[in-house]
Design a protein around this motif. Structure first.
Motif, PDB file in Angstrom:
ATOM      1  N   GLU A 215       0.829  -1.211   0.000  1.00 43.98           N
ATOM      2  CA  GLU A 215       0.000   0.000   0.000  1.00 43.98           C
ATOM      3  C   GLU A 215       0.864   1.262   0.000  1.00 43.98           C
ATOM      4  O   GLU A 215       0.614   2.210  -0.762  1.00 43.98           O
ATOM      5  N   ASN A 216       1.910   1.285   0.847  1.00 44.75           N
ATOM      6  CA  ASN A 216       2.797   2.454   0.911  1.00 44.75           C
ATOM      7  C   ASN A 216       3.500   2.694  -0.419  1.00 44.75           C
ATOM      8  O   ASN A 216       3.625   3.836  -0.881  1.00 44.75           O
ATOM      9  N   ILE A 217       3.976   1.612  -1.031  1.00 43.69           N
ATOM     10  CA  ILE A 217       4.698   1.743  -2.302  1.00 43.69           C
ATOM     11  C   ILE A 217       3.763   2.264  -3.388  1.00 43.69           C
ATOM     12  O   ILE A 217       4.128   3.165  -4.157  1.00 43.69           O
ATOM     13  N   ARG A 218       2.552   1.733  -3.473  1.00 45.94           N
ATOM     14  CA  ARG A 218       1.626   2.152  -4.539  1.00 45.94           C
ATOM     15  C   ARG A 218       1.183   3.595  -4.341  1.00 45.94           C
ATOM     16  O   ARG A 218       1.017   4.335  -5.323  1.00 45.94           O
ATOM     17  N   ASN A 219       0.963   4.021  -3.099  1.00 45.69           N
ATOM     18  CA  ASN A 219       0.619   5.424  -2.852  1.00 45.69           C
ATOM     19  C   ASN A 219       1.766   6.348  -3.255  1.00 45.69           C
ATOM     20  O   ASN A 219       1.546   7.424  -3.827  1.00 45.69           O
ATOM     21  N   PHE A 220       2.981   5.932  -2.968  1.00 39.76           N
ATOM     22  CA  PHE A 220       4.170   6.703  -3.331  1.00 39.76           C
ATOM     23  C   PHE A 220       4.269   6.833  -4.850  1.00 39.76           C
ATOM     24  O   PHE A 220       4.493   7.924  -5.389  1.00 39.76           O
ATOM     25  N   VAL A 221       4.098   5.718  -5.560  1.00 38.77           N
ATOM     26  CA  VAL A 221       4.186   5.722  -7.026  1.00 38.77           C
ATOM     27  C   VAL A 221       3.071   6.577  -7.631  1.00 38.77           C
ATOM     28  O   VAL A 221       3.298   7.327  -8.588  1.00 38.77           O
ATOM     29  N   ALA A 222       1.845   6.488  -7.076  1.00 38.18           N
ATOM     30  CA  ALA A 222       0.726   7.273  -7.613  1.00 38.18           C
ATOM     31  C   ALA A 222       0.995   8.769  -7.474  1.00 38.18           C
ATOM     32  O   ALA A 222       0.775   9.545  -8.414  1.00 38.18           O
ATOM     33  N   SER A 223       1.469   9.206  -6.304  1.00 36.90           N
ATOM     34  CA  SER A 223       1.787  10.624  -6.111  1.00 36.90           C
ATOM     35  C   SER A 223       2.900  11.072  -7.046  1.00 36.90           C
ATOM     36  O   SER A 223       2.855  12.177  -7.605  1.00 36.90           O
ATOM     37  N   LEU A 224       3.903  10.217  -7.227  1.00 34.38           N
ATOM     38  CA  LEU A 224       5.021  10.538  -8.110  1.00 34.38           C
ATOM     39  C   LEU A 224       4.552  10.711  -9.552  1.00 34.38           C
ATOM     40  O   LEU A 224       4.898  11.689 -10.229  1.00 34.38           O
ATOM     41  N   LYS A 225       3.736   9.789 -10.034  1.00 30.31           N
ATOM     42  CA  LYS A 225       3.241   9.860 -11.417  1.00 30.31           C
ATOM     43  C   LYS A 225       2.392  11.108 -11.641  1.00 30.31           C
ATOM     44  O   LYS A 225       2.498  11.768 -12.681  1.00 30.31           O
ATOM     45  N   GLN A 226       1.529  11.425 -10.691  1.00 29.46           N
ATOM     46  CA  GLN A 226       0.664  12.597 -10.830  1.00 29.46           C
ATOM     47  C   GLN A 226       1.476  13.880 -10.906  1.00 29.46           C
ATOM     48  O   GLN A 226       1.204  14.756 -11.728  1.00 29.46           O
ATOM     49  N   THR A 227       2.491  13.996 -10.067  1.00 31.44           N
ATOM     50  CA  THR A 227       3.317  15.205 -10.059  1.00 31.44           C
ATOM     51  C   THR A 227       4.091  15.347 -11.360  1.00 31.44           C
ATOM     52  O   THR A 227       4.159  16.437 -11.946  1.00 31.44           O
ATOM     53  N   LEU A 228       4.683  14.252 -11.836  1.00 27.27           N
ATOM     54  CA  LEU A 228       5.440  14.304 -13.089  1.00 27.27           C
ATOM     55  C   LEU A 228       4.528  14.616 -14.276  1.00 27.27           C
ATOM     56  O   LEU A 228       4.899  15.376 -15.180  1.00 27.27           O
ATOM     57  N   ALA A 229       3.314  14.050 -14.277  1.00 22.62           N
ATOM     58  CA  ALA A 229       2.366  14.325 -15.362  1.00 22.62           C
ATOM     59  C   ALA A 229       1.954  15.791 -15.369  1.00 22.62           C
ATOM     60  O   ALA A 229       1.819  16.410 -16.432  1.00 22.62           O
ATOM     61  N   ALA A 230       1.743  16.371 -14.169  1.00 23.14           N
ATOM     62  CA  ALA A 230       1.378  17.789 -14.083  1.00 23.14           C
ATOM     63  C   ALA A 230       2.492  18.679 -14.626  1.00 23.14           C
ATOM     64  O   ALA A 230       2.237  19.662 -15.339  1.00 23.14           O
ATOM     65  N   LEU A 231       3.744  18.340 -14.327  1.00 21.24           N
ATOM     66  CA  LEU A 231       4.872  19.116 -14.840  1.00 21.24           C
ATOM     67  C   LEU A 231       4.990  18.983 -16.354  1.00 21.24           C
ATOM     68  O   LEU A 231       5.276  19.963 -17.055  1.00 21.24           O
ATOM     69  N   GLN A 232       4.744  17.787 -16.875  1.00 22.32           N
ATOM     70  CA  GLN A 232       4.790  17.588 -18.324  1.00 22.32           C
ATOM     71  C   GLN A 232       3.686  18.375 -19.031  1.00 22.32           C
ATOM     72  O   GLN A 232       3.897  18.917 -20.117  1.00 22.32           O
ATOM     73  N   ASN A 233       2.509  18.454 -18.404  1.00 23.95           N
ATOM     74  CA  ASN A 233       1.415  19.236 -18.990  1.00 23.95           C
ATOM     75  C   ASN A 233       1.731  20.726 -19.035  1.00 23.95           C
ATOM     76  O   ASN A 233       1.134  21.469 -19.817  1.00 23.95           O
ATOM     77  N   LEU A 234       2.655  21.150 -18.191  1.00 21.64           N
ATOM     78  CA  LEU A 234       3.098  22.547 -18.192  1.00 21.64           C
ATOM     79  C   LEU A 234       4.311  22.755 -19.106  1.00 21.64           C
ATOM     80  O   LEU A 234       4.957  23.802 -19.060  1.00 21.64           O
ATOM     81  N   ASP A 235       4.607  21.740 -19.925  1.00 20.07           N
ATOM     82  CA  ASP A 235       5.727  21.786 -20.890  1.00 20.07           C
ATOM     83  C   ASP A 235       7.085  21.896 -20.206  1.00 20.07           C
ATOM     84  O   ASP A 235       8.024  22.485 -20.760  1.00 20.07           O
TER      85      ASP A 235
END
Length: 346
Positions: A215-235
């Protein structure tokens, strides 16, 4: 003491306020509302818009003469917006059901699956949330052709709180104020530098592992992916940051997970965020599969039972006392225990 001019303004304001109240009472009567024709509803809507425009004009003139005017403008605005919303909904529904020249129902009135209403979050000034809020508001409210600018401004106010609400709350409730409110919001919160920094801060502030669980690992990965995707959407060119990001993330791992990662990765290759995420996902799956099943029956040690003969089994006779309640070794064990007790007593 009120002058004749001021008295006349109060009387005129009371008249148009009464017109708004009567229209509000009309839309509150569902049967009368549904029986009205499309033309009658359109006329009432025009009357409502004119009355409210005149009402605001009288308010401004009275305030210029007497600053302590105690008129409850907010209550009249609520009546006006509710009445206008109901009229728009009924007019839109009746328009869509009108038959076209061929006698067929318009394509707008075709039955559609009723979907749950989309709930918008209240925007309180968090830069990270502004882009998502603006996109959703534009899709649901701004692009809705059945709403006029006054209604859109009302909805915009209702979805704001704290500083964003204070930024536009003093704008008059008129059509032109809606575009001004949108511009003020855009100038204040569409700050790309601040938004990017907030996302990078979220990346740096990801919580470290206390214990490596699926559970801890998957929550960590989900937060990481969301943050990186948001930065990519900002070019933001995050793909060039791999060594830095992996170094930051590696410090968030517990000792065993970090050691396992170093053992698995190919030391000849550079650090990759993609491989790092894949490793964490594999580890979460492995830990999950290795965990004991909760459906397994518990295995508890069974105590020694002196009465070993169960129902349906043949009773065994003790050769010492000729009883059927126990075997011979049980009797021997009992005597041995009693002997120890006697010796201790002596």
């Amino acid at each position: 003491m009120a002058t004749d001019s001021e008295t006349s303004l109060h009387a005129s304001r009371g008249y148009v306020k009464g017109a708004i109240t009567r229209l509000h009472s009309f839309v509150s009567n569902e049967s009368e509302l549904e029986e009205s024709t499309l033309q009658a509803l359109t006329t009432r809507k025009e009357r409502l818009l004119t009355a409210f425009y005149e009402y605001e004009g009288f308010n401004m003139r009275i305030l210029s003469m007497r600053a302590d005017d105690d008129e409850d403008v907010a209550a009249v605005e609520d009546k006006y917006l509710y009445t206008l919303t109901v009229l728009n909904e009924v007019i839109s529904r009746k328009t869509s059901s009108v038959e076209d020249s061929k006698g067929h129902v318009s394509t707008i009135a075709r039955s559609k699956t009723k979907l749950p209403a989309i709930q918008m979050s209240i925007f309180s000034g968090n830069y990270v949330e502004y882009v998502a809020f603006q996109l959703l508001f534009t899709s649901l409210i701004h692009n809705d052709l059945t709403l006029d600018n006054v209604q859109k401004l009302y909805y915009l106010r209702s979805y704001l709180k704290n500083e964003p609400y204070d930024l536009i709350k003093n704008l008059p409730l008129t059509a032109s104020s809606y575009d001004q409110a949108r511009q003020l919001m855009e100038e204040r919160y569409n700050n790309r530098y601040r938004i990017v920094n907030e996302h990078i801060g979220q990346l740096l502030d990801l919580p470290a592992f206390v214990k490596s669980t699926p559970e801890n690992i998957r929550n960590f990965v989900a937060s990481l992916k969301q943050t990186l995707a948001a930065l990519q959407n900002l070019d933001v060119k995050v793909e060039t940051w791999d060594p830095i990001i992996v170094c930051i993330l590696n410090r968030k791992l517990d000792t065993y997970t970090a050691r396992s990662y170093q053992m698995e990765r190919d030391t000849a290759e550079e650090h990759s965020v993609k491989y790092f995420i894949e490793y964490l996902e594999r580890r979460a799956l492995a830990l999950e599969n290795a965990a004991p099943s909760t459906a397994m029956p518990s295995t508890k040690a069974k105590g020694l039972s002196i009465n070993v003969a169960s129902a349906g089994e043949k009773a065994v006779t003790c050769h010492y006392c000729k009883s059927n309640n126990h075997k011979l070794f049980s009797r021997v064990l009992w005597n041995a225990i009693n002997s120890v007790k006697i010796i201790n007593y002596v």
